[in-house]
Write an enzyme that holds these catalytic residues in place. Structure first.
Site, PDB file in Angstrom:
ATOM      1  N   HIS A   1       0.809  -1.216   0.000  1.00  0.00           N
ATOM      2  CA  HIS A   1       0.000   0.000   0.000  1.00  0.00           C
ATOM      3  C   HIS A   1       0.844   1.269   0.000  1.00  0.00           C
ATOM      4  O   HIS A   1       0.330   2.352  -0.282  1.00  0.00           O
ATOM      5  CB  HIS A   1      -0.933   0.004   1.218  1.00  0.00           C
ATOM      6  CG  HIS A   1      -2.008  -1.033   1.145  1.00  0.00           C
ATOM      7  ND1 HIS A   1      -3.307  -0.748   0.796  1.00  0.00           N
ATOM      8  CD2 HIS A   1      -1.972  -2.375   1.361  1.00  0.00           C
ATOM      9  CE1 HIS A   1      -4.024  -1.860   0.808  1.00  0.00           C
ATOM     10  NE2 HIS A   1      -3.234  -2.857   1.147  1.00  0.00           N
TER      11      HIS A   1
ATOM     12  N   ASP B   1       3.704   9.490  -1.174  1.00  0.00           N
ATOM     13  CA  ASP B   1       2.559   8.700  -0.742  1.00  0.00           C
ATOM     14  C   ASP B   1       2.310   7.574  -1.728  1.00  0.00           C
ATOM     15  O   ASP B   1       2.439   7.774  -2.947  1.00  0.00           O
ATOM     16  CB  ASP B   1       1.302   9.572  -0.645  1.00  0.00           C
ATOM     17  CG  ASP B   1       0.445   9.247   0.567  1.00  0.00           C
ATOM     18  OD1 ASP B   1       0.499   8.083   1.013  1.00  0.00           O
ATOM     19  OD2 ASP B   1      -0.260  10.132   1.059  1.00  0.00           O
TER      20      ASP B   1
END
Length: 463
Positions: free
Chosen positions: A158, A366
């Protein structure tokens, strides 16, 4: 078709009589589990002191068995707070200066993954498909293979995967890369992450691409792919529309007094670029006197990992910075920055996103950033706001109609805020329409379905 077995560090166990309280990821994985039947296994979040943890606790809901294990205090300190969050997390977010490698913590990380494997293996049937999630559990497949399991096992990361020059600063980088080779499918958020992974294999002569998204490394053949995680787009859009009637959202709207709302929502983390964002907002206000007194920047930042010193220090830093800007720019009837340092319910966030004329999503790095997608989904189609998005967020690979910025460029981000607030309605609508169409087509259910289809279609690995 066999059952689905999901393994993650934490498990969003549903409240009694209700659905899981987490967001779109939990909703999608729960739906997949309900469809096929299966198990969701992970850490309970509880510790057993230094005693041996109790046997797995089980909770049944329909076709799903939630299997939870406690950890010892030492396990949590070494595996979770130590190697996972003070080595892997900073290195994967390109923060080599914050990585604190210790051999004891490294050993604890691999030990807890072995512990997970020994608790999970007796639950797995021969035709089950196993899906492991995130950086906490990278070695899990290797441990399961060592116990003789031949099942299809997939892994999804992730967070970002860094390039070789960054990853190889970690003393145990080869063990981490080797662990990934034991999966049948390794999924990344973006093409950049997959390219970085392939580069790591080539750089040390560890492995190479054999075509059609397959890699050969350590005598094994496995597949690598990109699977940009989405949100439950249509449901969240409807959620945001209804949330406008929420009492808290209504009070927030009234308190703005016709000021334009700029909104940022982030977990408190050094990867999110919150201090740079506050600097950019200050620069914007100073450079645009006409906006002084007519904009409000709402930054919602729940506490995160407060037991880790770097996060505690950052909490103080952000609060002090927001206070400094308010003291320097504020007036008796205008507070430029509203800083909320606690969790806000998702139903309220949806309504606040819809109020925002500008969504300020500017992480330094991110994996994806679902706030960007939620902000777009929450907008009023007739009068949508503008997303200002870091080009270093995985979401920037999909949401190219956002105003993409370099979060390290304070002046550039300030200029983007000004442009967003002055953007004509027609341009805002065109940009939003392209992005929402993308998010509707590639929602979290699609992400889940495509990953599992690719995993079950992957060739069985050979040694």
């Amino acid at each position: 078709m066999g059952r689905l077995v999901i393994v993650s560090n934490r498990v969003p166990v549903p409240e009694k009589g209700g659905a899981a309280g987490a967001g779109g990821l939990a909703v999608a994985l729960k739906a997949a589990l309900e469809d096929r039947g299966g198990i969701w296994m992970g850490w309970s979040g509880k510790t057993s002191g230094e005693d041996e943890p109790q046997p797995l606790s089980h909770q049944q809901q329909g076709n799903i068995t939630y299997a939870l294990t406690d950890l010892t205090d030492t396990d949590v300190e070494e595996y979770y707070r130590g190697f996972a969050n003070r080595v892997l997390w900073p290195i994967c977010h390109y923060r080599l200066d914050l990585a604190e490698y210790g051999r004891k913590e490294m050993a604890g990380y691999f030990r807890v993954n072995r512990f997970f494997a020994h608790r999970l293996a007796p639950l797995i049937k021969p035709d089950d498909v196993v899906w492991v999630h995130d950086y906490h559990l990278i070695p899990l497949a290797a441990e399961l293979r060592a116990m003789g399991l031949k099942n299809r096992i997939g892994f999804f990361l992730h967070i970002p995967w860094p390039p070789a020059d960054v990853l190889f600063t970690m003393p145990v980088h080869e063990e981490i890369v080797r662990s990934l080779s034991y999966y049948d499918l390794v999924g990344f958020q973006t093409d950049h992450d997959l390219e970085n992974f392939a580069g790591c294999l080539r750089r040390e002569g560890i492995g190479y691409e054999v075509g059609q998204g397959r890699f050969s490394a350590y005598g094994r053949i496995f597949k690598g792919g990109t699977y940009a995680i989405g949100i439950e787009t249509a449901a969240f859009a409807n959620f945001a529309k209804k949330a406008s009637a929420n009492k808290t959202v209504r009070r927030a709207r009234e308190s703005l007094q016709d000021r334009s709302l700029i909104i940022g929502v982030d977990r408190l983390d050094y990867s999110k670029g919150i201090t740079q964002r506050i600097d950019a907002f200050e620069r914007f206000v100073l450079a645009n006197p006409a906006h002084q007194g007519h904009v409000t920047y709402l930054q919602i930042t729940p506490k995160s990992r407060s037991e880790v010193p770097e996060y505690e220090a950052m909490q103080s830093m952000v609060a002090e910075q927001a206070g400094r800007v308010n003291g320097a720019l504020g007036t008796v009837d205008w507070v430029p920055i509203r800083y909320v340092n606690r969790s806000v319910g998702r139903h309220i966030l949806a309504g606040l996103y819809r109020l925002g004329k500008v969504g300020l999503v500017t992480p330094l790095r991110d994996g994806m950033n679902l706030v960007a997608k939620e902000y777009v989904a929450a907008q009023d189609p007739e009068d949508p706001g503008v997303l200002v998005l870091s080009r270093f967020a995985g979401a920037a690979r999909e949401l190219k109609q956002a105003l993409l910025v370099n979060p390290y460029d304070i002046e550039g981000t300030a200029n983007a805020i000004a442009r967003a607030l002055s953007m004509p309605l027609e341009e805002r609508q065109e940009r939003w329409k392209t992005m929402i169409d993308q998010l509707l087509e590639h929602d979290v259910s699609s992400w889940c379905r495509v990953f599992l289809e690719d995993l079950t279609a992957s060739p069985v690995q050979t040694c």
